[in-house]
Motif scaffolding. Structure first.
Motif, short mmCIF file in Angstrom:
data_model
loop_
_atom_site.label_atom_id
_atom_site.label_comp_id
_atom_site.label_asym_id
_atom_site.label_seq_id
_atom_site.Cartn_x
_atom_site.Cartn_y
_atom_site.Cartn_z
N GLU A 61 44.42 23.25 34.17
CA GLU A 61 42.97 23.24 34.37
C GLU A 61 42.47 24.67 34.58
O GLU A 61 43.00 25.42 35.40
N ALA A 62 41.44 25.02 33.83
CA ALA A 62 40.89 26.37 33.93
C ALA A 62 40.19 26.54 35.28
O ALA A 62 39.53 25.62 35.76
N PRO A 63 40.32 27.70 35.92
CA PRO A 63 39.63 27.91 37.19
C PRO A 63 38.12 27.95 36.98
O PRO A 63 37.63 28.27 35.89
N GLN A 64 37.40 27.62 38.02
CA GLN A 64 35.94 27.68 37.96
C GLN A 64 35.50 29.12 37.67
O GLN A 64 35.99 30.06 38.29
N CYS A 68 27.23 34.54 38.19
CA CYS A 68 26.55 35.84 38.08
C CYS A 68 25.54 35.98 39.21
O CYS A 68 25.16 35.01 39.86
N LEU A 69 25.13 37.19 39.43
CA LEU A 69 24.09 37.46 40.42
C LEU A 69 22.77 36.84 39.97
O LEU A 69 22.44 36.84 38.77
N PRO A 70 21.98 36.31 40.90
CA PRO A 70 20.69 35.72 40.52
C PRO A 70 19.58 36.77 40.42
O PRO A 70 19.75 37.91 40.88
N ARG A 152 38.41 36.05 44.90
CA ARG A 152 37.70 35.21 43.93
C ARG A 152 36.42 34.70 44.54
O ARG A 152 36.36 34.34 45.72
N LEU A 153 35.36 34.67 43.72
CA LEU A 153 34.07 34.11 44.13
C LEU A 153 34.02 32.65 43.70
O LEU A 153 34.10 32.36 42.51
N VAL A 154 33.92 31.73 44.67
CA VAL A 154 33.99 30.30 44.38
C VAL A 154 32.71 29.63 44.87
O VAL A 154 32.41 29.65 46.08
N MET A 188 23.75 45.57 42.48
CA MET A 188 25.17 45.22 42.35
C MET A 188 25.48 44.80 40.92
O MET A 188 24.58 44.43 40.15
N LYS A 189 26.75 44.85 40.56
CA LYS A 189 27.18 44.48 39.22
C LYS A 189 27.76 43.06 39.21
O LYS A 189 28.42 42.63 40.16
N ASP A 190 27.49 42.34 38.11
CA ASP A 190 28.04 41.00 37.95
C ASP A 190 29.56 41.04 37.86
O ASP A 190 30.14 42.01 37.35
N ALA A 191 30.20 39.99 38.34
CA ALA A 191 31.64 39.84 38.16
C ALA A 191 31.95 39.70 36.67
O ALA A 191 31.17 39.11 35.91
N GLU A 192 33.06 40.24 36.23
CA GLU A 192 33.44 40.18 34.83
C GLU A 192 33.62 38.73 34.38
O GLU A 192 34.27 37.94 35.06
N GLY A 193 32.99 38.38 33.24
CA GLY A 193 33.12 37.03 32.71
C GLY A 193 32.35 35.98 33.48
O GLY A 193 32.64 34.78 33.36
N CYS A 194 31.36 36.39 34.28
CA CYS A 194 30.62 35.43 35.10
C CYS A 194 29.72 34.53 34.25
O CYS A 194 29.46 34.79 33.08
N MET A 195 29.26 33.44 34.88
CA MET A 195 28.33 32.50 34.24
C MET A 195 27.15 32.28 35.20
O MET A 195 27.31 32.38 36.42
N PRO A 196 25.97 31.96 34.66
CA PRO A 196 24.84 31.61 35.55
C PRO A 196 25.22 30.46 36.48
O PRO A 196 25.90 29.52 36.07
N ALA A 197 24.80 30.55 37.72
CA ALA A 197 25.20 29.55 38.71
C ALA A 197 24.78 28.14 38.31
O ALA A 197 25.50 27.18 38.61
#
Length: 213
Positions: A61-64, A68-70, A152-154, A188-197
């Motif tokens: 299973e791929a991790p969540q 990205c920053l709002p 990790r940001l979860v 601040m910079k977005d985490a690499e490969g982030c997605m909109p919340a």
């Protein structure tokens, strides 16, 4: 003219050859009958062939994905770090050992101005350290995560803005203050490969009894 007398040895040999041939042909016919019956049974659905079953390969299973920053009102160029005193943090030990590991992080974060509201032991052991938070705490989570070299940001489904630091087995101590890449005036910079919340399915929040207010 009389016929030669039959050779008993030759007759015996011929008889044995006929018997062997009969046995061989009998086995071949029996095998063909079995194959034919099995094919007919598979064709009619009486039983399924083991070769017709699909082969499944387990997929990890791929991790969540990390959020990205709002967009923040009044910050058109990007979300700025949150002042440390405005970040309420709960610090939990998720590694082998005892609570002092969490308490050590509490001391460092409190010294930097974070509002540490609780410490304790987590409900499970984790490998990589995590920062868990809800949709209202994304900028606070990024501000806290910047203090560490590898967390990790979860995203979970909590409603408030508090964030939880879970100190895992692969724990790395906080960066020294001169290596924390945050500036009050720099987005601040977005985490690499982030997605909109809003495109991420949050995990369920785990709530522990608080010892502090």
């Amino acid at each position: 003219m009389t016929s030669p007398a039959p050779d008993p040895v030759r007759e015996t040999r011929r008889k044995r050859e006929h018997e062997r041939q009969a046995v061989v042909f009998g086995l071949i016919i029996a095998f063909l009958l079995i194959v034919g019956l099995a094919a007919a049974a598979m064709y009619t659905g009486a039983f399924s062939s083991p070769f017709s079953r699909p082969i499944y390969t387990p997929v990890a299973e791929a991790p969540q994905p990390e959020p990205c920053l709002p967009q923040v009102e009044g910050q058109p160029d990007g979300a700025l770090p949150v002042p440390y005193p405005d970040v309420q943090v709960r610090v939990y030990n998720a590694a082998d050992g005892s609570e002092p590991l969490a308490s050590a992080n509490e001391d460092v974060l409190a010294e930097r101005g974070f509002d540490v509201v609780d410490t304790g032991n987590w409900v499970e052991k984790l490998g990589q350290s995590e920062v868990r938070f809800g949709a209202k705490g994304i900028t606070r989570a990024y501000t806290l995560a910047a203090q560490y070299p590898d967390v990790r940001l979860v995203l979970d489904d909590r409603k408030g803005s508090k964030v939880d630091l879970l100190v895992g087995e692969q724990y790395s101590p906080p960066l020294s203050t001169d290596r924390v890449l945050l500036d009050a005036e720099t987005p601040m910079k977005d985490a690499e490969g982030c997605m909109p919340a809003d495109e991420i399915t949050p995990i369920a929040q785990v709530t522990l009894p608080q010892k502090k207010g």
